[in-house]
Write an enzyme that holds these catalytic residues in place. Structure first.
Site, PDB file in Angstrom:
ATOM      1  N   CYS A   1       0.292   3.716  11.284  1.00  0.00           N
ATOM      2  CA  CYS A   1      -0.341   4.110  12.417  1.00  0.00           C
ATOM      3  C   CYS A   1       0.605   4.760  13.470  1.00  0.00           C
ATOM      4  CB  CYS A   1      -0.889   2.665  13.181  1.00  0.00           C
ATOM      5  SG  CYS A   1      -2.202   3.152  14.260  1.00  0.00           S
TER       6      CYS A   1
ATOM      7  N   CYS B   1      -3.521   4.769  19.270  1.00  0.00           N
ATOM      8  CA  CYS B   1      -3.100   4.956  17.789  1.00  0.00           C
ATOM      9  C   CYS B   1      -3.135   6.342  17.476  1.00  0.00           C
ATOM     10  CB  CYS B   1      -4.393   3.995  16.898  1.00  0.00           C
ATOM     11  SG  CYS B   1      -4.214   2.212  17.405  1.00  0.00           S
TER      12      CYS B   1
ATOM     13  N   LYS C   1     -11.261  -3.010  10.181  1.00  0.00           N
ATOM     14  CA  LYS C   1     -10.410  -3.525  11.344  1.00  0.00           C
ATOM     15  C   LYS C   1     -11.142  -3.747  12.671  1.00  0.00           C
ATOM     16  CE  LYS C   1      -6.012  -2.810  13.647  1.00  0.00           C
ATOM     17  NZ  LYS C   1      -4.732  -1.921  13.617  1.00  0.00           N
TER      18      LYS C   1
ATOM     19  N   ARG D   1      -9.067  -0.450  22.103  1.00  0.00           N
ATOM     20  CA  ARG D   1      -9.424   0.443  21.096  1.00  0.00           C
ATOM     21  C   ARG D   1     -10.623   0.432  20.300  1.00  0.00           C
ATOM     22  NH1 ARG D   1      -3.698   0.837  20.831  1.00  0.00           N
ATOM     23  NH2 ARG D   1      -2.451  -0.972  20.060  1.00  0.00           N
TER      24      ARG D   1
ATOM     25  N   GLU E   1     -17.640   1.031   5.948  1.00  0.00           N
ATOM     26  CA  GLU E   1     -16.262   1.618   6.146  1.00  0.00           C
ATOM     27  C   GLU E   1     -15.575   1.249   4.863  1.00  0.00           C
ATOM     28  OE1 GLU E   1     -14.282   2.544   8.071  1.00  0.00           O
ATOM     29  OE2 GLU E   1     -15.041   2.582  10.113  1.00  0.00           O
TER      30      GLU E   1
ATOM     31  N   LYS F   1      -9.670  -7.359   8.293  1.00  0.00           N
ATOM     32  CA  LYS F   1      -8.605  -7.921   9.461  1.00  0.00           C
ATOM     33  C   LYS F   1      -9.376  -8.020  10.836  1.00  0.00           C
ATOM     34  CE  LYS F   1      -5.015  -6.385  12.036  1.00  0.00           C
ATOM     35  NZ  LYS F   1      -4.123  -5.231  12.534  1.00  0.00           N
TER      36      LYS F   1
ATOM     37  N   TYR G   1       1.886 -14.447   8.460  1.00  0.00           N
ATOM     38  CA  TYR G   1       2.969 -14.924   9.267  1.00  0.00           C
ATOM     39  C   TYR G   1       3.687 -16.197   8.722  1.00  0.00           C
ATOM     40  CZ  TYR G   1       1.972 -10.805  12.213  1.00  0.00           C
ATOM     41  OH  TYR G   1       1.372  -9.818  12.579  1.00  0.00           O
TER      42      TYR G   1
END
Ligand code: PBG
Ligand code: ZN
Length: 327
Positions: free
Chosen positions: A121, A131, A196, A218, A234, A249, A314
């Site tokens: 990105c 972006c 996303k 965004r 998508e 996401k 994470y």
């Protein structure tokens, strides 16, 4: 009606061995992809305040972190770069000596048995934090796509194993696929951030990657949180364009979308448990309001149960340690 009650669903819940035998969903180390942030400098390990346990690493310390991941059995990472300097065009994103390109070369020279995925990105590299290329306040689609293709090729040339475009421009998967193939990288898969959402859950990540937009948001490229059918469109177009793995996401708040995507397309499906999902669990855990380990596992099992084959999280290191402890 048979005599009350012949059917007892609890019958299979008393014995822990039976419980283990009939468990439908499992979480293994092979499911895990660990996000890492790399920045210029030496001996840097900056804690990200809003993400306890997450750091920005200089390349030397990134190597140490990768060694630890291999030792823990975490099979894959996804890399995000914090560049030396940012400009209007995000030049360092597609510079062969950019932070990601140098980091990947270094990892590939020193670490064996670690899959390296690179996020593609421009928002980490542009001075305005958007972006793509701007015309006034508009993010230009096609001009941005050309730069993303250049970025992808330079990641592959550095040694990236998988390319993961996260920009949500139209047509970028096809452009990246063609550019990779043209340069001979026909065997490098694309893991597309196909679905996303324009999500509030990315807040802590923007601290970690210094990538907040300097104005606006965004919403002209990321998806409206209220839409499900559009997610299917998508994914469909990314598959047509050559995506090998599709991603949803965030993950936890969009389990319905993961399930629909998996059922409809049967593609290898990734889910990204994003920064905000992590930070909320961490924060409540640190405060003693929830049992962090238990909720961590529950959140990830839910994502797998919804249909994800792999999870960017994470928590990857914590999960690997937990699985070792359970053995
Ligand atoms: C870059 C990118 C973002 C994330 C992954 N790639 C941020 C964004 O779109 O603002 C978010 C990851 C996270 O929150 O953990 N486009
Ligand atoms: Zn972006």
């Amino acid at each position: 009606m048979a005599n009350y009650p012949t059917k007892r669903l609890r019958r299979l819940r008393y014995n822990p061995i039976i419980r283990d035998m009939i468990r439908e969903t499992s979480l293994t180390k092979n499911d895990l992809i660990y996000p890492l942030f790399v920045m210029p400098g030496e001996n840097v390990k900056n804690p990200v305040k809003s993400m306890p346990g997450v750091f920005q690493f200089s390349i030397d310390n990134l190597i140490k972190e990768c060694e630890e991941l291999v030792a823990l059995g975490v099979p894959a990472i996804i890399l995000f770069g914090i560049p030396e300097h940012k400009d209007e065009k995000g030049s360092e994103a597609y510079d062969d000596n950019g932070i990601i390109q140098r980091a990947v070369r270094e990892i590939k020279a020193k670490i064996k048995n670690l899959l390296v995925i690179t996020d593609v990105c421009l928002c980490e590299y542009t001075s305005h934090g958007h972006c793509g290329l701007l015309d006034g306040e508009e993010i230009l689609n096609d001009e941005t796509v050309s730069l993303l293709a250049k970025e992808a090729v330079s990641h592959a040339q550095a040694g990236a194993d998988i390319i993961a475009p996260s920009d949500m421009m139209d047509g970028r998967v096809l452009a990246i696929r063609k550019a990779l193939d043209y340069k001979g990288f026909t065997k490098i898969p694309i893991m597309s951030y196909s679905v996303k959402y324009s999500s509030g859950y990315y807040g802590p990540f923007r601290d970690a990657a210094n990538s907040s937009p300097s104005f606006g948001d965004r919403r002209s490229h990321q998806m409206d949180i209220a839409n499900g059918d559009e997610a299917i469109r998508e994914v469909e177009s990314d598959i047509d364009e050559g995506a090998d793995i599709v991603m949803v996401k965030p993950a936890g708040p969009y389990l319905d979308i993961i399930r629909r995507v998996k059922d409809k397309f049967g593609m290898p499906t990734a889910a990204y448990q994003v920064s905000g999902e992590y930070s909320m669990i961490k924060a409540a855990g640190i405060n003693g309001w929830i049992d962090e380990e238990r909720v961590m596992i529950e959140s990830l099992i839910a994502i797998k149960r919804a249909g994800a084959d792999m999870i960017l999280t994470y928590f990857a290191k914590d999960v690997a340690k937990y699985l070792d402890k359970k053995e």
